[in-house]
Design an enzyme around this catalytic site. Structure first.
Site, short mmCIF file in Angstrom:
data_model
loop_
_atom_site.label_atom_id
_atom_site.label_comp_id
_atom_site.label_asym_id
_atom_site.label_seq_id
_atom_site.Cartn_x
_atom_site.Cartn_y
_atom_site.Cartn_z
N LEU A 50 -52.81 0.46 -124.33
CA LEU A 50 -52.37 0.12 -125.85
C LEU A 50 -52.66 1.22 -126.96
CD1 LEU A 50 -53.60 -3.51 -125.62
CD2 LEU A 50 -51.24 -2.68 -125.57
N ASP A 51 -51.71 1.76 -127.51
CA ASP A 51 -52.12 2.49 -128.60
C ASP A 51 -52.61 1.62 -129.77
OD1 ASP A 51 -51.84 4.76 -130.46
OD2 ASP A 51 -50.03 3.59 -131.31
N LYS A 52 -53.23 2.04 -131.01
CA LYS A 52 -53.69 1.09 -131.87
C LYS A 52 -52.84 0.98 -132.95
CE LYS A 52 -56.73 2.62 -134.86
NZ LYS A 52 -56.18 2.18 -136.21
N THR A 53 -52.36 1.75 -133.88
CA THR A 53 -51.67 1.73 -134.94
C THR A 53 -50.07 1.44 -134.80
OG1 THR A 53 -53.04 3.64 -136.09
CG2 THR A 53 -51.04 2.94 -137.02
N ALA A 95 -48.07 0.71 -123.90
CA ALA A 95 -47.18 0.16 -125.15
C ALA A 95 -47.76 0.91 -126.31
CB ALA A 95 -47.79 -1.27 -125.50
#
Length: 784
Positions: free
Chosen positions: A472-475, A670
């Site tokens: 997972l990416d954060k922003t 994602a």
């Protein structure tokens, strides 16, 4: 299905044309029926002392070639059919203009693009007409033959019986069944043997044998003749087989039409007209096709938005459920984006049109869903290989069965041999096998679109169920993606506005959410941007440019250190911001540190619950972000994520995906940013968050339209349900052929004394295809 007479300019129904024709000052395009402003029309043509106006060059050229035919209405339907591109649902490489049949499998082609104004399916109409004609003639034929066989009814004199059967069956075989013979011959000519090869062989063998037996019974040995000198005939078998196959085709075509229901539901979301404001404070109703970017459109409560745009006035709750699957209406205020096809539920809105026609989100979704429905899943490869060898094998089995019955069967051996061979040919048609996977994929992709899950191809849907690791990416993925500046710290106190001005001048050219936050903060303060030059983005690190002779940089502390810029003065304060989960952007001029900007991006309301649900679903969760370790750690602690990779560059993310894959993991990724593109492409299945960068959506196999990770759980359930449905269909198709062929060949005759009738074989073959489609349609009702 009737397509638009002019695919190049949209599909315009008669109602829309009539409504637009009532608008003062506008005329109708004689080709497509679209309303055109004659004062601004770029395309016109003079004919018979009258000027005609057109919406596009394609319509103008059509009219120029055949004006009288178009004005008389003689070419409307044929033009529509000829212009539309038709494709085979089983062999995607087959495309042609206008309807027809697939040269490989013989199935009826269907329109590549589903239109909003769906007309009657000409193939379905033709097959329905032939079926009822065949049924009317076959019924008395069955009564005549079965009455004599089962009850001993001598309805007609023996000398007349065969001739009456010929009269009743000939129209059924030669007219109602003629499409099957055409397709069967085409399959032999092109060496693509298919189900119609078997149908044509079986029914023609039964009919031709019976014809010779009727016209010249003396050609047969005495053992073939009964006491009246007549030879047994199989007219009723040939006629009933044709009738039952026609019934199967009708049911199949009707079921296949239902698979486009989700796309038509999306198309129906778009209104036909829009209320466009003019410069005088009034408004005028225009067809949606006439909208242009920059138009101001008013939407009242209870009305649908006509196109994509930005709200410029008003506040209202907009129901986006049919597009994103989000049940709760979303509040829209000035500056918020709106999507065409969504429903305005409360207040009035005025929005500025940004995208029209095929550029709208709704149009793109319909296009992508249509492409996904026609994509091939890996599970289909095995079925394709089997189907390629099945028809020649069936023909061989039919020949062997005929010879064995002829030499070893009880008297009348020839009659038994004919029945066995015809039954084998009919029951082994591979139609159910070929439809097993495509039908499930078509239904599932359409269902996903209605739930806010856009599937780009069938392979992605299949791989999602197999994924065991989620990166997972954060922003923009875990967070709202709408960060805001919360603090500015300068090395020299009192220069904060200058610091923000420099940062915004560079970040203005970036699409990153953090960059947009800096630019928005400068705009709120009324700061003007500097005239910078030589702008350059350094992926994963920051941006740089020149202002006069000075170099300006905005980016990460690690990058500044690489460039020899001392960051020690604000290192401690930056760490405090980062421990709170806030991102820090560093700013320098001429190689000297100017200060930092702290940016906060709140987690989405649904993120925590979605992460917990995905973990329960068996996915290992990994946070991978370009943010610093303290920021990433703070977010991971809040969400309970154990594995974190911080400070990663775009290439690092892709390398991490590859490393996990080499460990044997099936990786889903994602993200929503440009820097996520390489990793999304490398992953076994890439998942883009709706509203993210175009490159992320392009690289991903699945897009969550609302950008809500909770939808990923829905997508996983849909993926598993689809795979289960495909397996059920394949098992059913293989089992059907595995049991049906030996039964038809008479393998169990020594034990039961019963030989399968060709008529029962035809009914079973038709029902097998319908059963596969019916099972696929269950996905519409499955709870997700």
């Amino acid at each position: 299905m009737e397509a638009s007479a002019n695919p190049g300019c949209g599909d315009h129904g008669a109602t829309a044309a009539q409504e637009s024709g009532e608008m003062a000052g506008r005329v109708l395009d004689p080709v497509c029926g679209m309303a055109v402003d004659p004062d601004n029309a770029a395309h016109r043509h003079d004919h018979a002392e009258k000027t005609y106006f057109f919406c596009c060059a394609r319509c103008q050229e059509k009219f120029r070639r055949a004006p009288e035919a178009i004005l008389s209405g003689k070419v409307a339907a044929s033009s529509a059919a000829a212009d539309a591109i038709y494709i085979c649902p089983m062999h995607l490489e087959i495309e042609q203009e206008g309807p027809g049949t697939c040269p490989i499998c013989g199935m009826a082609l269907e329109p590549k693009e589903i239109s909003q104004e769906a007309g009657p399916n000409p193939e379905l109409e033709d097959m329905t007409r032939r079926f009822w004609g065949a049924a009317v003639l076959s019924l008395p034929l069955v009564v005549l033959v079965m009455g004599e066989h089962l009850f001993g009814w001598a309805i007609l004199p023996p000398a007349w019986t065969n001739w009456v059967q010929l009269a009743l069956s000939a129209p059924v075989v030669l007219w109602a069944g003629w499409p099957f013979f055409e397709r069967g011959w085409a399959s032999v000519r092109t060496r693509n043997l298919n189900m119609f090869t078997l149908i044509a062989l079986g029914t023609s063998a039964a009919f031709l044998f019976s014809l010779v037996a009727t016209v010249a019974p003396g050609l047969f040995p005495q053992s073939f003749q009964n006491t009246d000198g007549q030879v047994a005939v199989y007219y009723e078998a040939a006629a009933v087989i044709i009738t039952l196959v026609l019934l199967g085709q009708v049911l199949e075509l009707r079921a296949r039409e239902r698979t486009g229901g989700a796309l038509r539901a999306l198309l129906d979301l778009a209104p036909k007209t829009a209320r466009v404001l003019d410069g005088d404070g009034g408004h005028k109703d225009l067809p949606v096709d006439a909208l242009q970017p920059g138009d101001l459109v008013m939407v009242r409560p209870g009305e649908k938005l006509a196109s994509d745009g930005i709200v410029v006035e008003g506040e209202s709750a907009v129901d986006e459920s049919m597009l994103t699957g989000e049940a709760r209406p979303q509040t829209k205020r000035p500056g918020d984006s709106v999507t065409g096809g969504t429903l305005n539920t409360s207040g009035s809105l005025v929005f500025r049109v940004e995208r029209v026609g095929r550029d709208t989100i709704l149009a793109q979704i319909v296009k992508l869903v249509g492409e996904a429905q026609r994509s091939r899943a890996p599970a289909q490869r095995q079925a394709d290989k089997v189907a390629a060898y099945l028809v020649p094998l069936v023909v061989l089995v039919a020949v062997v069965s005929f010879l064995l019955w002829l030499t070893l069967g009880p008297p009348p051996a020839f009659a038994y041999a004919i029945v066995a061979a015809v039954s084998v040919l009919i029951i082994a048609c591979p139609c159910a096998l070929g439809l097993a996977t495509p039908m499930s994929i078509m239904v599932a992709v359409g269902r996903g679109a209605g739930l806010g899950v856009l599937v780009k191809d069938a392979a992605a849907l299949e791989r999602l169920a197999q994924a065991d690791t989620l990166l997972l990416d954060k922003t923009g993925t875990l967070t709202e993606g709408r960060p805001s500046v919360v603090a500015i710290r300068s090395v020299e106190p009192g220069t904060e506005n200058r610091l923000l001005q420099i940062a915004a001048s560079l970040e203005h050219y970036s699409e990153h959410p953090l960059a947009r936050a800096v630019a928005a903060a400068a705009e709120d303060k009324g700061l003007t941007l500097l005239p910078i030059t030589d702008f350059r983005a350094v992926p994963g690190k920051g941006v740089e440019a020149a202002f006069g002779t000075a170099s300006l940089r905005v980016g990460a502390a690690s990058w500044f250190s690489e460039q020899g810029i001392d960051v020690a003065a604000l290192k401690a304060e930056a760490s405090i911001f980062e421990t709170k989960g806030q991102s820090v952007v560093w700013v320098s001029q001429g190689g000297q540190l100017l200060g930092i900007v702290a940016i906060a991006d709140a987690l989405k309301e649904t993120t925590a619950a979605a992460i917990a649900g995905l973990r329960r679903d068996g996915l290992g969760i990994v946070l991978v972000t370009g943010d610093t370790a303290p920021v990433a750690g703070a977010v991971a602690d809040e969400l309970g994520i154990d594995q974190v990779f911080a400070g990663t560059l775009p290439g690092d993310k892709a390398d991490l995906v590859k490393a996990l894959q080499e460990q044997g993991r099936v990786v889903a990724m994602a993200g929503d940013g440009v820097n996520d593109g390489p990793a999304l492409a490398q992953a076994d299945v890439g998942i883009a968050m709706g509203g993210g960068a175009d490159v992320a959506i392009e690289a991903a196999g699945i897009t969550l339209l609302k950008g809500d990770l909770g939808r990923l759980l829905v997508a996983r359930k849909l993926s598993r349900a689809t795979l289960g449905n495909i397996r059920q269909n394949l098992v059913f198709a293989f089992l059907y052929n595995g049991l049906g062929v030996p039964l038809a060949a008479g393998l169990f005759y020594p034990l039961t004394g019963w030989l399968l009738s060709p008529m029962i074989a035809a009914a079973a073959m038709s029902l097998s295809s319908v059963s596969v489609i019916g099972n696929a349609l269950r996905l519409h009702r499955q709870r997700l």
